[in-house]
Design an enzyme around this catalytic site. Structure first.
Site, PDB file in Angstrom:
ATOM      1  NE  ARG A  80      -4.268  -1.499   0.255  1.00 57.49           N
ATOM      2  CZ  ARG A  80      -4.442  -2.565  -0.509  1.00 57.49           C
ATOM      3  NH1 ARG A  80      -3.491  -2.897  -1.380  1.00 57.49           N
ATOM      4  NH2 ARG A  80      -5.528  -3.311  -0.409  1.00 57.49           N
ATOM      5  CG  HIS A 101      -2.599  -0.870  -7.205  1.00 57.92           C
ATOM      6  ND1 HIS A 101      -3.111  -0.208  -6.116  1.00 57.92           N
ATOM      7  CD2 HIS A 101      -2.513  -2.181  -6.838  1.00 57.92           C
ATOM      8  CE1 HIS A 101      -3.328  -1.067  -5.136  1.00 57.92           C
ATOM      9  NE2 HIS A 101      -2.968  -2.272  -5.543  1.00 57.92           N
TER      10      HIS A 101
END
Length: 277
Positions: free
Chosen positions: A192, A240
Site C-alpha cells: 500500500r 497498481h
C-alpha cells in the site's frame, strides 16, 4: 458460477430499508457512512488480499470479515517483484539510458546474490520469497514478531514491502527506516502506498542514501500528474498492476464462504479485525 443467486449491486440512492436488509457484502471498499447503515450485516467478503478499506470504524464489531486467497495473484505479484529486483541489481536502467544514446558500452557482471528483506510473510510475502530465492537472492523475512524493523533493515540491499496496511504499519517506511538501510539500498513496494512516507523516500533517493525505488502503489491513486514521484531519477512508477485477482477465484471462494455461512460452519480465511489482516 451460481446463476440462481440473487445479487444486488450497491448504489448511493439505496434507501435505509433496503440497506438494512443486507446480510452479506462482497466488495473491496466501503463508501463513507455505508457500513453503519447495514444493520443486519453478518459477513463481509473482501475481493482483494488487503482489507484495510473494509475495516472502517462504523462496521459493527460482530460482523465477520474474510478475504480471498488467490495463488495466481500471489505468483503474479512475486513475478513483478522479481522482475523489478533483477532489473535493479543487473543494472538494466543503465542500459536503457545507453540505448537512448546508441551507446554499446558493456558492463559485465556475474550472477548476483542480493540480500533481500521481505516485509510481511503471509501468502504473498512467502511467494515473493520463494521466487526471489529461485533466482539467487538471499531472502530474509520480517514480521512484527521478528524484532525491531530498523535492525532488520541494516543488512538489506533491497527491501520488498508486502505488509498489510494497519495503524501500526502506516508510515513505517520513513526517513529513519531509509537511513537504517545500507547506502545504495533499493525499495520495492507492492503493498500500500500509505506504508511509505513519500517525501522521505524522495529525499533519500535524491541524497543517494537509496539508489532508487519501484512503487506499484502510491498514497494517492491514480497518482496526480503533478506529483513529484513521477520525475525523480531512480524511482519507477507503475499503476497498481503487480498482480490481479481472478474473478473466477473470487467467485468460487465467495460461494464457498456463503455455503459455510448458511450451514453454520466456520468461514474460510477470516480476518483478525484487531490486527487488520
Amino acid at each position: 458460477q451460481a446463476p440462481g443467486l440473487q445479487l444486488l449491486p450497491f448504489h448511493r440512492q439505496m434507501d435505509a430499508a433496503t440497506l438494512a436488509g443486507f446480510e452479506v457484502c462482497l466488495g473491496w471498499r466501503f463508501p463513507p457512512g455505508l457500513a453503519g447503515k447495514l444493520t443486519n450485516l453478518r459477513w463481509v467478503f473482501a475481493m482483494a488480499a488487503g482489507v484495510d478499506k473494509l475495516l472502517v470504524p462504523d462496521l459493527a464489531p460482530q460482523v465477520v470479515v474474510s478475504r480471498m486467497v488467490d495463488p495466481g495473484q500471489a505468483l503474479g505479484i512475486a513475478q513483478y517483484a522479481a522482475a523489478m529486483v533483477l532489473r535493479h541489481v543487473r543494472g538494466q536502467p543503465r542500459y536503457d539510458a545507453q540505448q537512448l544514446q546508441r551507446d554499446w558500452t558493456r558492463h559485465p557482471m556475474g550472477a548476483v546474490h542480493p540480500r533481500v528483506r521481505v516485509l510481511g510473510w503471509g501468502a504473498i510475502g512467502r511467494e515473493i520469497g520463494r521466487v526471489l530465492q529461485a533466482v539467487g537472492c538471499q531472502v530474509q523475512p520480517w514480521q512484527r514478531s521478528s524484532g525491531p524493523l530498523h535492525a532488520a533493515l541494516a543488512d538489506a540491499d533491497i527491501v520488498v514491502n508486502a505488509l498489510a496496511l494497519t495503524a501500526e504499519t502506516a508510515g513505517l517506511l520513513d526517513a529513519a527506516a531509509f537511513a537504517a538501510m545500507p547506502r545504495g539500498g533499493y525499495l520495492v513496494n507492492i503493498a500500500r502506498g500509505q506504508h511509505v512516507v513519500e517525501a522521505d523516500l524522495i529525499a533519500a533517493v535524491q541524497s543517494g542514501q537509496l539508489a532508487g525505488a519501484t512503487l506499484d502503489v502510491q498514497a494517492t491513486e491514480p497518482l496526480p500528474a503533478d506529483d513529484p514521484l513521477w520525475t525523480v531519477p531512480g524511482i519507477t512508477i507503475t499503476p497498481h498492476i503487480a498482480g490481479q485477482s481472478s474473478p473466477a477465484v473470487v467467485a468460487a471462494q465467495f460461494l464457498a464462504g456463503l455455503q459455510a455461512l448458511w450451514a453454520g460452519q466456520p468461514l474460510p480465511n477470516v480476518v483478525d479485525r484487531s490486527r487488520g489482516y
